[in-house]
Each structure stands twice: as structure tokens, then as C-alpha cells.
Write a protein that holds these residues in place. Structure first.
Motif, PDB file in Angstrom:
ATOM      1  N   LEU A   1      -1.616   2.136  -5.196  1.00  7.66           N
ATOM      2  CA  LEU A   1      -1.437   3.547  -4.875  1.00  7.66           C
ATOM      3  C   LEU A   1      -2.775   4.223  -4.642  1.00  7.66           C
ATOM      4  CD1 LEU A   1       0.475   6.036  -4.701  1.00  7.66           C
ATOM      5  CD2 LEU A   1       0.042   6.376  -7.145  1.00  7.66           C
ATOM      6  N   GLN A   2      -2.895   4.899  -3.512  1.00  4.89           N
ATOM      7  CA  GLN A   2      -4.061   5.717  -3.224  1.00  4.89           C
ATOM      8  C   GLN A   2      -3.624   7.177  -3.298  1.00  4.89           C
ATOM      9  OE1 GLN A   2      -5.782   5.265   0.691  1.00  4.89           O
ATOM     10  NE2 GLN A   2      -7.378   6.749   0.291  1.00  4.89           N
ATOM     11  N   VAL A   3      -4.337   7.972  -4.093  1.00  2.77           N
ATOM     12  CA  VAL A   3      -4.016   9.384  -4.248  1.00  2.77           C
ATOM     13  C   VAL A   3      -5.094  10.204  -3.547  1.00  2.77           C
ATOM     14  CG1 VAL A   3      -3.627  11.269  -5.881  1.00  2.77           C
ATOM     15  CG2 VAL A   3      -2.892   8.933  -6.452  1.00  2.77           C
TER      16      VAL A   3
ATOM     17  N   ALA B   1       0.924  11.666  -9.661  1.00  2.01           N
ATOM     18  CA  ALA B   1       0.116  10.454  -9.524  1.00  2.01           C
ATOM     19  C   ALA B   1       0.406   9.480 -10.659  1.00  2.01           C
ATOM     20  CB  ALA B   1      -1.368  10.803  -9.486  1.00  2.01           C
ATOM     21  N   GLU B   2       0.519   9.988 -11.869  1.00  2.00           N
ATOM     22  CA  GLU B   2       0.791   9.130 -13.025  1.00  2.00           C
ATOM     23  C   GLU B   2       2.160   8.458 -12.908  1.00  2.00           C
ATOM     24  OE1 GLU B   2       1.789   9.898 -17.654  1.00  2.00           O
ATOM     25  OE2 GLU B   2       0.008  10.933 -16.881  1.00  2.00           O
ATOM     26  N   VAL B   3       3.167   9.218 -12.530  1.00  2.00           N
ATOM     27  CA  VAL B   3       4.513   8.670 -12.395  1.00  2.00           C
ATOM     28  C   VAL B   3       4.566   7.641 -11.283  1.00  2.00           C
ATOM     29  CG1 VAL B   3       6.893   9.233 -11.750  1.00  2.00           C
ATOM     30  CG2 VAL B   3       5.662  10.677 -13.381  1.00  2.00           C
ATOM     31  N   ASN B   4       4.000   7.959 -10.124  1.00  2.00           N
ATOM     32  CA  ASN B   4       4.051   7.040  -8.990  1.00  2.00           C
ATOM     33  C   ASN B   4       3.229   5.781  -9.225  1.00  2.00           C
ATOM     34  OD1 ASN B   4       5.610   8.138  -6.493  1.00  2.00           O
ATOM     35  ND2 ASN B   4       4.631   9.905  -7.433  1.00  2.00           N
ATOM     36  N   ALA B   5       2.160   5.887  -9.989  1.00  2.00           N
ATOM     37  CA  ALA B   5       1.324   4.713 -10.268  1.00  2.00           C
ATOM     38  C   ALA B   5       2.102   3.643 -11.041  1.00  2.00           C
ATOM     39  CB  ALA B   5       0.077   5.122 -11.037  1.00  2.00           C
ATOM     40  N   LYS B   6       3.096   4.059 -11.821  1.00  2.00           N
ATOM     41  CA  LYS B   6       3.905   3.088 -12.571  1.00  2.00           C
ATOM     42  C   LYS B   6       4.725   2.201 -11.643  1.00  2.00           C
ATOM     43  CE  LYS B   6       6.366   5.634 -15.322  1.00  2.00           C
ATOM     44  NZ  LYS B   6       7.125   6.283 -16.415  1.00  2.00           N
ATOM     45  N   TYR B   7       5.035   2.701 -10.448  1.00  2.00           N
ATOM     46  CA  TYR B   7       5.951   1.996  -9.557  1.00  2.00           C
ATOM     47  C   TYR B   7       5.315   1.539  -8.243  1.00  2.00           C
ATOM     48  CZ  TYR B   7       9.157   4.009 -12.893  1.00  2.00           C
ATOM     49  OH  TYR B   7       9.793   4.361 -14.059  1.00  2.00           O
TER      50      TYR B   7
ATOM     51  N   ASP C   1       0.834  -1.194   0.000  1.00  2.00           N
ATOM     52  CA  ASP C   1       0.000   0.000   0.000  1.00  2.00           C
ATOM     53  C   ASP C   1       0.874   1.251   0.000  1.00  2.00           C
ATOM     54  OD1 ASP C   1      -2.282  -1.548   0.099  1.00  2.00           O
ATOM     55  OD2 ASP C   1      -2.439  -1.456   2.281  1.00  2.00           O
ATOM     56  N   ALA C   2       0.480   2.233  -0.790  1.00  2.00           N
ATOM     57  CA  ALA C   2       1.195   3.503  -0.853  1.00  2.00           C
ATOM     58  C   ALA C   2       0.170   4.633  -0.899  1.00  2.00           C
ATOM     59  CB  ALA C   2       2.090   3.553  -2.084  1.00  2.00           C
ATOM     60  N   LEU C   3       0.476   5.709  -0.215  1.00  2.00           N
ATOM     61  CA  LEU C   3      -0.405   6.866  -0.168  1.00  2.00           C
ATOM     62  C   LEU C   3       0.354   8.072  -0.708  1.00  2.00           C
ATOM     63  CD1 LEU C   3      -3.017   8.311   0.779  1.00  2.00           C
ATOM     64  CD2 LEU C   3      -1.902   8.600   3.018  1.00  2.00           C
ATOM     65  N   LEU C   4      -0.241   8.757  -1.670  1.00  2.00           N
ATOM     66  CA  LEU C   4       0.336   9.974  -2.239  1.00  2.00           C
ATOM     67  C   LEU C   4      -0.599  11.127  -1.926  1.00  2.00           C
ATOM     68  CD1 LEU C   4       2.421  11.445  -4.033  1.00  2.00           C
ATOM     69  CD2 LEU C   4       1.021  10.794  -6.005  1.00  2.00           C
ATOM     70  N   LEU C   5      -0.106  12.097  -1.166  1.00  2.00           N
ATOM     71  CA  LEU C   5      -0.887  13.283  -0.824  1.00  2.00           C
ATOM     72  C   LEU C   5      -0.501  14.413  -1.762  1.00  2.00           C
ATOM     73  CD1 LEU C   5      -0.465  13.129   3.047  1.00  2.00           C
ATOM     74  CD2 LEU C   5      -2.392  12.312   1.698  1.00  2.00           C
ATOM     75  N   LEU C   6      -1.502  14.992  -2.405  1.00  2.00           N
ATOM     76  CA  LEU C   6      -1.274  16.087  -3.342  1.00  2.00           C
ATOM     77  C   LEU C   6      -2.089  17.304  -2.926  1.00  2.00           C
ATOM     78  CD1 LEU C   6      -1.560  14.172  -6.741  1.00  2.00           C
ATOM     79  CD2 LEU C   6       0.518  14.912  -5.585  1.00  2.00           C
ATOM     80  N   PRO C   7      -1.539  18.502  -3.125  1.00  2.00           N
ATOM     81  CA  PRO C   7      -2.333  19.703  -2.843  1.00  2.00           C
ATOM     82  C   PRO C   7      -3.470  19.809  -3.857  1.00  2.00           C
ATOM     83  CG  PRO C   7      -0.240  20.292  -3.820  1.00  2.00           C
ATOM     84  CD  PRO C   7      -0.207  18.807  -3.599  1.00  2.00           C
ATOM     85  N   PRO C   8      -4.638  20.230  -3.420  1.00  2.00           N
ATOM     86  CA  PRO C   8      -5.761  20.347  -4.359  1.00  2.00           C
ATOM     87  C   PRO C   8      -5.493  21.403  -5.429  1.00  2.00           C
ATOM     88  CG  PRO C   8      -6.334  21.295  -2.230  1.00  2.00           C
ATOM     89  CD  PRO C   8      -4.988  20.648  -2.078  1.00  2.00           C
TER      90      PRO C   8
ATOM     91  N   SER D   1      -3.431  21.759  -7.833  1.00  2.00           N
ATOM     92  CA  SER D   1      -2.072  22.197  -8.109  1.00  2.00           C
ATOM     93  C   SER D   1      -1.621  21.681  -9.469  1.00  2.00           C
ATOM     94  CB  SER D   1      -1.114  21.701  -7.028  1.00  2.00           C
ATOM     95  OG  SER D   1       0.207  22.024  -7.390  1.00  2.00           O
ATOM     96  N   ARG D   2      -1.463  22.601 -10.417  1.00  2.00           N
ATOM     97  CA  ARG D   2      -0.957  22.225 -11.736  1.00  2.00           C
ATOM     98  C   ARG D   2       0.471  21.710 -11.617  1.00  2.00           C
ATOM     99  NH1 ARG D   2      -2.324  27.881 -13.470  1.00  2.00           N
ATOM    100  NH2 ARG D   2      -0.087  27.944 -13.692  1.00  2.00           N
ATOM    101  N   ASP D   3       1.186  22.179 -10.603  1.00  2.00           N
ATOM    102  CA  ASP D   3       2.579  21.837 -10.418  1.00  2.00           C
ATOM    103  C   ASP D   3       2.789  20.350 -10.110  1.00  2.00           C
ATOM    104  OD1 ASP D   3       5.170  22.938 -10.472  1.00  2.00           O
ATOM    105  OD2 ASP D   3       5.281  22.855  -8.294  1.00  2.00           O
ATOM    106  N   CYS D   4       1.797  19.703  -9.531  1.00  2.00           N
ATOM    107  CA  CYS D   4       1.941  18.313  -9.093  1.00  2.00           C
ATOM    108  C   CYS D   4       1.141  17.336  -9.941  1.00  2.00           C
ATOM    109  CB  CYS D   4       1.497  18.194  -7.635  1.00  2.00           C
ATOM    110  SG  CYS D   4       2.477  19.182  -6.500  1.00  2.00           S
ATOM    111  N   ARG D   5       0.608  17.795 -11.037  1.00  5.67           N
ATOM    112  CA  ARG D   5      -0.318  16.977 -11.819  1.00  5.67           C
ATOM    113  C   ARG D   5       0.270  15.665 -12.319  1.00  5.67           C
ATOM    114  NH1 ARG D   5      -0.647  21.807 -15.589  1.00  5.67           N
ATOM    115  NH2 ARG D   5       1.395  21.793 -16.548  1.00  5.67           N
ATOM    116  N   GLY D   6       1.559  15.594 -12.568  1.00  7.71           N
ATOM    117  CA  GLY D   6       2.150  14.367 -13.081  1.00  7.71           C
ATOM    118  C   GLY D   6       2.563  13.368 -12.012  1.00  7.71           C
TER     119      GLY D   6
END
Length: 126
Positions: free
Chosen positions: A122-124, A112-118, A96-103, A105-110
């Protein structure tokens, strides 16, 4: 951030701006710089604008400390980027992996996609 490396001094200035809550300012500045050839990017101009438009107005460090942060932090960021900038994990994390992103945020948009590969599970969360 989810975009091509802009160079240590620029990345350090953007990191300070983000830490002061001006994420949209940093994102817009990065997007503008990505439209300019790497050799033509003006790190000093970005630092000047970042300080005047964000750092000084939001209670950040004084001008001297900001410059020292950008210079030293920029060198450290460049060194770290040269060591791990192209590194990829040898496989997929099976847990299990948790990725917290700011709501919004254009800066962090990629991220989730990058982390999902590895990450197999993954829960975002924004």
C-alpha cells in the motif's frame, strides 16, 4: 469515516457538508456526536446546523433538496451499512494499491491503518 457509525441521516448530512469542502466542520460535528449516546443524537438538529452553517453559505442545494437528500440518502446509507458495515475481506490483496487522502484531514486518519491490514503493498499519498 474512521469512527463508529452515527446513523444514516447524520452520515448523509456530513457527506453533503464534506462534498462542499467543509471537512473540518464535519469532523468536529462527528467528534461531538460520538460523545453523545446513540439514542440521544439529534439528527434534525445536525441537519439544521449543517444547512445554516455550511450548505446555504457554500452554494449547496436549497433546503428542500438538502432535506430530501438527507432522508433518502440516510435510508440508503443505513441499508448499505447493514449489509456491509462489518464485512472484512477474506484475505490480503497481493498487489500494488494506492490510497489518496486529503492533507491534514482528521476525518480520514484511520484509513491508512485499516487499509494497510488488507493490502500487501500500500502506498499512501496525501
Amino acid at each position: 469515516g474512521g469512527y463508529d457509525w452515527l446513523g444514516g441521516e447524520i452520515e448523509a448530512a456530513l457527506m453533503m457538508v464534506r462534498s462542499l469542502g467543509a471537512i473540518d466542520w464535519a469532523t468536529s460535528a462527528a467528534e461531538r456526536l460520538l460523545q453523545v449516546a446513540a439514542a440521544q443524537r439529534d439528527a434534525k438538529d445536525l441537519r439544521r446546523r449543517a444547512f445554516a452553517e455550511v450548505v446555504a453559505k457554500r452554494g449547496g442545494p436549497d433546503a428542500g433538496d438538502f432535506e430530501r437528500f438527507c432522508e433518502r440518502g440516510g435510508r440508503c446509507a443505513d441499508r448499505l451499512h447493514s449489509i456491509v458495515g462489518k464485512w472484512e475481506p477474506p484475505g490480503v490483496f497481493r498487489g500494488d494499491a494506492l490510497l489518496l487522502l486529503p492533507p491534514d484531514s482528521r476525518d480520514c486518519r484511520g484509513a491508512a491503518e485499516v487499509n494497510a491490514k488488507y493490502c500487501s503493498s500500500l502506498q499512501v499519498v496525501e
